[in-house]
Each structure stands twice: as structure tokens, then as C-alpha cells.
Write an enzyme that holds these catalytic residues in place. Structure first.
Site, PDB file in Angstrom:
ATOM      1  N   SER A  24      28.407  35.494  41.953  1.00  0.00           N
ATOM      2  CA  SER A  24      27.827  34.552  40.982  1.00  0.00           C
ATOM      3  C   SER A  24      28.336  33.129  41.221  1.00  0.00           C
ATOM      4  CB  SER A  24      28.096  35.002  39.543  1.00  0.00           C
ATOM      5  OG  SER A  24      29.461  34.926  39.240  1.00  0.00           O
ATOM      6  N   ASN A  25      29.544  32.992  41.720  1.00  0.00           N
ATOM      7  CA  ASN A  25      30.031  31.643  42.080  1.00  0.00           C
ATOM      8  C   ASN A  25      29.289  31.107  43.300  1.00  0.00           C
ATOM      9  OD1 ASN A  25      32.357  30.582  40.337  1.00  0.00           O
ATOM     10  ND2 ASN A  25      32.864  32.745  40.612  1.00  0.00           N
ATOM     11  N   ARG A  72      45.897  43.478  59.168  1.00  0.00           N
ATOM     12  CA  ARG A  72      45.401  42.261  58.521  1.00  0.00           C
ATOM     13  C   ARG A  72      45.266  41.133  59.535  1.00  0.00           C
ATOM     14  NH1 ARG A  72      45.610  41.922  52.656  1.00  0.00           N
ATOM     15  NH2 ARG A  72      46.698  43.762  51.954  1.00  0.00           N
ATOM     16  N   MET A  76      38.507  39.162  47.953  1.00  0.00           N
ATOM     17  CA  MET A  76      39.611  39.956  47.407  1.00  0.00           C
ATOM     18  C   MET A  76      40.656  40.415  48.427  1.00  0.00           C
ATOM     19  SD  MET A  76      39.026  39.680  44.256  1.00  0.00           S
ATOM     20  CE  MET A  76      40.274  40.783  43.609  1.00  0.00           C
ATOM     21  N   ILE A 123      43.987  39.418  50.667  1.00  0.00           N
ATOM     22  CA  ILE A 123      45.041  38.435  50.900  1.00  0.00           C
ATOM     23  C   ILE A 123      45.014  38.004  52.365  1.00  0.00           C
ATOM     24  CG2 ILE A 123      47.543  38.072  50.919  1.00  0.00           C
ATOM     25  CD1 ILE A 123      47.671  40.050  48.532  1.00  0.00           C
ATOM     26  N   ASN A 154      39.873  28.135  46.786  1.00  0.00           N
ATOM     27  CA  ASN A 154      39.711  29.404  46.075  1.00  0.00           C
ATOM     28  C   ASN A 154      39.487  29.102  44.600  1.00  0.00           C
ATOM     29  OD1 ASN A 154      39.899  32.253  45.448  1.00  0.00           O
ATOM     30  ND2 ASN A 154      41.990  31.886  44.717  1.00  0.00           N
ATOM     31  N   HIS A 182      40.335  30.804  40.983  1.00  0.00           N
ATOM     32  CA  HIS A 182      41.169  31.865  40.417  1.00  0.00           C
ATOM     33  C   HIS A 182      40.987  31.880  38.899  1.00  0.00           C
ATOM     34  CE1 HIS A 182      44.477  34.643  40.087  1.00  0.00           C
ATOM     35  NE2 HIS A 182      44.979  33.895  39.121  1.00  0.00           N
ATOM     36  N   ASP A 190      47.690  32.227  45.424  1.00  0.00           N
ATOM     37  CA  ASP A 190      47.311  31.485  44.216  1.00  0.00           C
ATOM     38  C   ASP A 190      48.306  30.367  43.906  1.00  0.00           C
ATOM     39  OD1 ASP A 190      45.068  33.142  43.837  1.00  0.00           O
ATOM     40  OD2 ASP A 190      46.271  34.620  42.761  1.00  0.00           O
ATOM     41  N   GLU A 209      33.729  28.754  35.418  1.00  0.00           N
ATOM     42  CA  GLU A 209      33.829  28.841  36.885  1.00  0.00           C
ATOM     43  C   GLU A 209      32.585  28.260  37.533  1.00  0.00           C
ATOM     44  OE1 GLU A 209      34.780  32.677  38.522  1.00  0.00           O
ATOM     45  OE2 GLU A 209      36.353  33.057  37.063  1.00  0.00           O
TER      46      GLU A 209
HETATM   47  N1  NHR Z   1      45.359  34.378  50.591  1.00  0.00           N
HETATM   48  C1  NHR Z   1      46.331  33.473  50.625  1.00  0.00           C
HETATM   49  N2  NHR Z   1      47.143  33.466  51.694  1.00  0.00           N
HETATM   50  N3  NHR Z   1      46.555  32.592  49.622  1.00  0.00           N
HETATM   51  C2  NHR Z   1      45.774  32.625  48.536  1.00  0.00           C
HETATM   52  O1  NHR Z   1      46.013  31.734  47.580  1.00  0.00           O
HETATM   53  C3  NHR Z   1      44.721  33.561  48.429  1.00  0.00           C
HETATM   54  C4  NHR Z   1      44.541  34.441  49.512  1.00  0.00           C
HETATM   55  C5  NHR Z   1      43.527  35.421  49.463  1.00  0.00           C
HETATM   56  C6  NHR Z   1      42.730  35.541  48.342  1.00  0.00           C
HETATM   57  C7  NHR Z   1      42.162  34.951  46.012  1.00  0.00           C
HETATM   58  C8  NHR Z   1      43.112  35.592  44.985  1.00  0.00           C
HETATM   59  C9  NHR Z   1      42.703  35.313  43.549  1.00  0.00           C
HETATM   60  O2  NHR Z   1      42.110  34.286  43.260  1.00  0.00           O
HETATM   61  C10 NHR Z   1      42.927  34.695  47.254  1.00  0.00           C
HETATM   62  C11 NHR Z   1      43.907  33.694  47.306  1.00  0.00           C
HETATM   63  C12 NHR Z   1      43.147  39.159  46.227  1.00  0.00           C
HETATM   64  C13 NHR Z   1      44.394  39.602  45.818  1.00  0.00           C
HETATM   65  C14 NHR Z   1      44.876  40.999  46.168  1.00  0.00           C
HETATM   66  O3  NHR Z   1      45.899  41.437  45.679  1.00  0.00           O
HETATM   67  C15 NHR Z   1      45.195  38.720  45.121  1.00  0.00           C
HETATM   68  C16 NHR Z   1      44.760  37.434  44.856  1.00  0.00           C
HETATM   69  C17 NHR Z   1      43.509  36.997  45.278  1.00  0.00           C
HETATM   70  C18 NHR Z   1      42.708  37.875  45.951  1.00  0.00           C
HETATM   71  N4  NHR Z   1      44.160  41.756  47.049  1.00  0.00           N
HETATM   72  C19 NHR Z   1      44.465  43.080  47.529  1.00  0.00           C
HETATM   73  C20 NHR Z   1      44.970  43.046  48.990  1.00  0.00           C
HETATM   74  O4  NHR Z   1      45.710  43.949  49.357  1.00  0.00           O
HETATM   75  C21 NHR Z   1      43.245  43.966  47.529  1.00  0.00           C
HETATM   76  C22 NHR Z   1      42.641  44.118  46.182  1.00  0.00           C
HETATM   77  C23 NHR Z   1      41.225  44.726  46.238  1.00  0.00           C
HETATM   78  O5  NHR Z   1      40.673  44.915  47.329  1.00  0.00           O
HETATM   79  O6  NHR Z   1      40.650  44.885  45.140  1.00  0.00           O
HETATM   80  O7  NHR Z   1      44.564  42.131  49.761  1.00  0.00           O
HETATM   81  O8  NHR Z   1      43.055  36.105  42.640  1.00  0.00           O
HETATM   82  C1  GAR Z   2      35.507  35.415  39.715  1.00  0.00           C
HETATM   83  O1  GAR Z   2      35.785  35.560  38.340  1.00  0.00           O
HETATM   84  C2  GAR Z   2      36.708  34.878  40.426  1.00  0.00           C
HETATM   85  O2  GAR Z   2      37.448  33.981  39.671  1.00  0.00           O
HETATM   86  C3  GAR Z   2      37.472  36.135  40.656  1.00  0.00           C
HETATM   87  O3  GAR Z   2      36.523  37.123  40.948  1.00  0.00           O
HETATM   88  C4  GAR Z   2      35.296  36.796  40.326  1.00  0.00           C
HETATM   89  C5  GAR Z   2      34.200  36.788  41.358  1.00  0.00           C
HETATM   90  O4  GAR Z   2      32.957  36.681  40.750  1.00  0.00           O
HETATM   91  N1  GAR Z   2      38.365  35.996  41.753  1.00  0.00           N
HETATM   92  C6  GAR Z   2      39.410  36.754  41.881  1.00  0.00           C
HETATM   93  O5  GAR Z   2      39.789  37.503  41.016  1.00  0.00           O
HETATM   94  C7  GAR Z   2      40.097  36.579  43.190  1.00  0.00           C
HETATM   95  N2  GAR Z   2      41.159  37.544  43.251  1.00  0.00           N
HETATM   96  P1  GAR Z   2      31.663  36.421  41.614  1.00  0.00           P
HETATM   97  O6  GAR Z   2      31.673  37.386  42.790  1.00  0.00           O
HETATM   98  O7  GAR Z   2      30.530  36.724  40.672  1.00  0.00           O
HETATM   99  O8  GAR Z   2      31.696  34.984  42.046  1.00  0.00           O
END
Ligand code: NHR
Ligand code: GAR
Length: 215
Positions: free
Chosen positions: A14-15, A66, A91, A93, A108, A110, A146, A175
Site C-alpha cells: 500500500s505504501n 543473507r 521484511m 534485515i 525505510n 517504520h 531502524d 504512512e
Molecule cells: N536493514 C538494515 N540494515 N537497517 C534497517 O534499518 C532496516 C533493514 C531492513 C529492513 C525495515 C524494518 C522495519 O521498518 C528494515 C530496516 C524486518 C525486521 C526483521 O526482524 C526488522 C525490522 C525491519 C524489517 N526481519 C526478520 C529477519 O530475520 C524476518 C521477519 C519476517 O520475515 O517476517 O530478517 O521494521
Molecule cells: C507498513 O505499515 C510499514 O510501516 C511496515 O509494514 C507495513 C507495510 O505495508 N513495515 C515494517 O513493519 C517493516 N518491518 P504495505 O506493504 O501495505 O506498504
């Protein structure tokens, strides 16, 4: 020259849609060159296809590490000559190598008022803490999850009858306003991250970024 934008998603997108709409309305001086998902079959890919945007699926489960996944993704993004990489519900890292390669040109969104509630399950955590406010933040991506410099944030109030779902909906609305705005600023070279901090036009935004007021 319009900027080349590559959007990374894992879900509904949606974003992504909000950014596509803002491009169509002429507010963003850029084009989405590709949408890349680490998951096949997600609705965000359909949104992109419907708009005639190139899509790519790079399944992280097909890679041994990774590091290898990120190396393949960096190469794919570079093949679209990206000026800007936009994480929109992505999603996975990202490794330090990947982040360094796109430093200063990767954003990103958040779902919290950073620096509060880094990581996952932010709505639930804000509710459990009894906060009166919650929201979302667009930030530059750094190695610290984050933890990168903040560009813009928008707040919503938490009401006594809010649930995780109702709160998530309220935050989503904001957002969809602040992410296109942030992308607009970067594509117009109005915002940048410098050694002094995050600058918009000629002013330093400070630690919390631009405070967006919902109308
Ligand atoms: N990577 C870096 N290095 N720095 C950031 O600031 C990042 C990033 C990757 C993604 C989005 C983030 C959020 O906005 C983001 C920011 C995924 C996880 C996570 O734990 C945490 C934060 C964010 C995105 N992911 C798991 C993993 O093992 C998998 C979770 C799943 O697949 O549902 O990668 O919140
Ligand atoms: C959004 O709410 C965004 O902030 C969040 O996932 C949703 C994605 O929505 N991001 C995270 O939680 C990253 N870890 P979308 O697919 O409809 O844009």
C-alpha cells in the site's frame, strides 16, 4: 532528469501504491524502474504489474546466506541504475555491505515514532505501554536496524478504544502521506543526509526529522 526509483516490498504494497499515485499526480520527479519482492505472490507485485512497472522476485530461501541474497539483490538494483531505493514493508534485515552500498540513497518507513519501538510488533508495544501517541517515521537506512537518521515523522493519537488493528489503520493513513512526501523531497534534491545531519531545503531537521501534521 527524473530519478530512477527501485522499491523493495514483501507484502501488500500500500505504501508502494501511495508512491505510484503521487508520481502519477506529477508531484514526484521520478519513475519506479522496478519493484522487487523477496516473496512471490504478494499483492504489491500485482499493483506494480497493473501499472506496467517491471517486477522481480528474489526469494531469500533460494540463497545459502543473507550475504549472498543481498549481493544478488544489490546487483539487480544496480541493473536498474537506481538513484533511490525505497523499502516499503520490506521484511528482511539487510547486511552492512548492502546498506553501505546504498548509503544516503535508501529509505525505510517504520511504523513507530522512532527512536521508540525499533523492530517488530510496534502497534502492540505502543498499546501495552499505555502511550497516548504513536505514528510512523521515514528514515535513511543504516547498519543499525531502524536506527538511521530521521527524515520525517507523523503522529496519531491513541484513543482508549483503539486496538492493534484500528491503530495500524490510523498509522497506515499517515504512512501514505509522509512516504510520498519524503520521496518527493529526495527526487527534487531538496533533502539529503550530510555529515551535519538531515537537511531539508536549507535547514537542518535535527534528531527527530520533519514533524508532519496530518490535515
Ligand atoms: N536493514 C538494515 N540494515 N537497517 C534497517 O534499518 C532496516 C533493514 C531492513 C529492513 C525495515 C524494518 C522495519 O521498518 C528494515 C530496516 C524486518 C525486521 C526483521 O526482524 C526488522 C525490522 C525491519 C524489517 N526481519 C526478520 C529477519 O530475520 C524476518 C521477519 C519476517 O520475515 O517476517 O530478517 O521494521
Ligand atoms: C507498513 O505499515 C510499514 O510501516 C511496515 O509494514 C507495513 C507495510 O505495508 N513495515 C515494517 O513493519 C517493516 N518491518 P504495505 O506493504 O501495505 O506498504
Amino acid at each position: 532528469m527524473p530519478k530512477s526509483i527501485v522499491v523493495l516490498i514483501s507484502g501488500s504494497g500500500s505504501n508502494l501504491q501511495a508512491i505510484m499515485d503521487s508520481i502519477d499526480s506529477g508531484r514526484i520527479n521520478g519513475r519506479i524502474s522496478a519493484v522487487i519482492s523477496n516473496k512471490d505472490g504478494v499483492f504489491g507485485l500485482e499493483r506494480a504489474r497493473n501499472a506496467g512497472i517491471a517486477t522481480e522476485v528474489l526469494d531469500h530461501k533460494q540463497f545459502d546466506s543473507r550475504k549472498q541474497f543481498d549481493a544478488a539483490m544489490a546487483e539487480l538494483i544496480d541493473s536498474y541504475a537506481a538513484d533511490l531505493v525505497v523499502l516499503a514493508g520490506f521484511m528482511r534485515i539487510l547486511t552492512p555491505e548492502f546498506v553501505r552500498h546504498f548509503q544516503g540513497r535508501m529509505l525505510n518507513i517504520h511504523p513507530s515514532l522512532l527512536p521508540k519501538y525499533k523492530g517488530l510488533h510496534t502497534h502492540q508495544r505502543a498499546l501495552e505501554a499505555g502511550d497516548s501517541q504513536h505514528g510512523c517515521t521515514v528514515h535513511f537506512v543504516t547498519e543499525e536496524l531502524d536506527g538511521g537518521p530521521l527524515l520525517v515523522q507523523g503522529a496519531v493519537s491513541i484513543d482508549p478504544d483503539d486496538t492493534e488493528e484500528s491503530l495500524q489503520q490510523k498509522v497506515h493513513k499517515v504512512e501514505h502521506q509522509i512516504y510520498p512526501l519524503a520521496v518527493e523531497w529526495l527526487c527534487a534534491d531538496r533533502a539529503k543526509w550530510t555529515s551535519e545531519g538531515v537537511i531539508l531545503d536549507d535547514s537542518n531537521l535535527g534528531e527527530r526529522g520533519f514533524q508532519y501534521q496530518q490535515n
